[in-house]
Design an enzyme around this catalytic site. Sequence first.
Site, PDB file in Angstrom:
ATOM      1  N   ASN A 215       0.844  -1.200   0.000  1.00 24.40           N
ATOM      2  CA  ASN A 215       0.000   0.000   0.000  1.00 24.40           C
ATOM      3  C   ASN A 215       0.874   1.242   0.000  1.00 24.40           C
ATOM      4  O   ASN A 215       1.927   1.282   0.645  1.00 24.40           O
ATOM      5  CB  ASN A 215      -1.015  -0.006   1.153  1.00 24.40           C
ATOM      6  N   ILE A 216       0.435   2.217  -0.753  1.00 23.04           N
ATOM      7  CA  ILE A 216       1.186   3.475  -0.889  1.00 23.04           C
ATOM      8  C   ILE A 216       0.213   4.617  -0.633  1.00 23.04           C
ATOM      9  O   ILE A 216      -0.713   4.848  -1.423  1.00 23.04           O
ATOM     10  CB  ILE A 216       1.809   3.602  -2.298  1.00 23.04           C
ATOM     11  N   GLU A 217       0.413   5.286   0.505  1.00 22.81           N
ATOM     12  CA  GLU A 217      -0.507   6.357   0.894  1.00 22.81           C
ATOM     13  C   GLU A 217      -0.008   7.707   0.376  1.00 22.81           C
ATOM     14  O   GLU A 217       1.091   7.801  -0.185  1.00 22.81           O
ATOM     15  CB  GLU A 217      -0.659   6.357   2.425  1.00 22.81           C
TER      16      GLU A 217
ATOM     17  N   GLU B 257      -2.953  -4.789  -2.941  1.00 19.33           N
ATOM     18  CA  GLU B 257      -3.464  -5.737  -3.941  1.00 19.33           C
ATOM     19  C   GLU B 257      -3.497  -5.116  -5.322  1.00 19.33           C
ATOM     20  O   GLU B 257      -3.045  -5.708  -6.310  1.00 19.33           O
ATOM     21  CB  GLU B 257      -4.890  -6.196  -3.573  1.00 19.33           C
TER      22      GLU B 257
ATOM     23  N   CYS C 149     -10.630  -3.647  -4.185  1.00 18.88           N
ATOM     24  CA  CYS C 149      -9.655  -4.635  -4.657  1.00 18.88           C
ATOM     25  C   CYS C 149     -10.325  -5.943  -5.068  1.00 18.88           C
ATOM     26  O   CYS C 149      -9.882  -6.600  -6.011  1.00 18.88           O
ATOM     27  CB  CYS C 149      -8.594  -4.880  -3.592  1.00 18.88           C
TER      28      CYS C 149
HETATM   29  N1  THU Z   1      -5.247  -1.348   2.450  1.00 18.79           N
HETATM   30  C1  THU Z   1      -4.670  -2.222   1.573  1.00 18.79           C
HETATM   31  O1  THU Z   1      -3.520  -2.037   1.152  1.00 18.79           O
HETATM   32  N2  THU Z   1      -5.408  -3.272   1.154  1.00 18.79           N
HETATM   33  C2  THU Z   1      -6.681  -3.542   1.577  1.00 18.79           C
HETATM   34  O2  THU Z   1      -7.342  -4.397   1.013  1.00 18.79           O
HETATM   35  C3  THU Z   1      -7.213  -2.804   2.719  1.00 18.79           C
HETATM   36  C4  THU Z   1      -6.604  -1.455   2.926  1.00 18.79           C
HETATM   37  C5  THU Z   1      -4.459  -0.205   2.903  1.00 18.79           C
HETATM   38  C6  THU Z   1      -4.946   1.123   2.425  1.00 18.79           C
HETATM   39  C7  THU Z   1      -4.452   2.048   3.499  1.00 18.79           C
HETATM   40  O3  THU Z   1      -3.129   2.444   3.170  1.00 18.79           O
HETATM   41  C8  THU Z   1      -4.405   1.207   4.753  1.00 18.79           C
HETATM   42  O4  THU Z   1      -4.491  -0.131   4.323  1.00 18.79           O
HETATM   43  C9  THU Z   1      -5.533   1.495   5.738  1.00 18.79           C
HETATM   44  O5  THU Z   1      -6.754   1.463   5.107  1.00 18.79           O
END
Ligand code: THU
Length: 129
Positions: free
Chosen positions: A44-46, A57, A91
């Site tokens: 995940n990349i915020e 994903e 996703c």
């Molecule tokens: N996140 C994912 O990477 N995959 C998911 O299926 C659920 C949420 C990440 C997004 C965000 O950076 C963090 O988790 C909190 O929601």
Amino acid sequence: MDINFELLMNKAKEASKYSYSPFSKFAVGAAVLMSNGEIYTGCNIENSSFGLTICAERCAIFKAVSVGQKEILAIAIYSPNEDDCYPCGACRQVMYEFQGENEISVITEVNGTPVVRKMSDFLPFGFRI
Ligand code: THU
């Protein structure tokens, strides 16, 4: 094809280390096995503009699709923050888009052990044009 679920989960774990999640502090890693036998990983990349965040994903799936791979066989999802970490709704829909003849296997980890479920457990009656 015989799928090595443990290997795929280990790749997802490795990928979670690259998570950029300073806002939620919720790290996620994913690894997708495509029909060519290759594994693509993602995290995940915020972003400071929160809505631009991408999940692990979709990061992994888009890497695969962007090099020509359009059929997912299996996907492993891992978070050090949560046992049995499930894919979000967005996703699930993206995973479904790239399901081929064989139903996708979805792997999570519960108490250190990989658990394998079917795509239809996560998204029954999926939508596709
Ligand atoms: N996140 C994912 O990477 N995959 C998911 O299926 C659920 C949420 C990440 C997004 C965000 O950076 C963090 O988790 C909190 O929601």
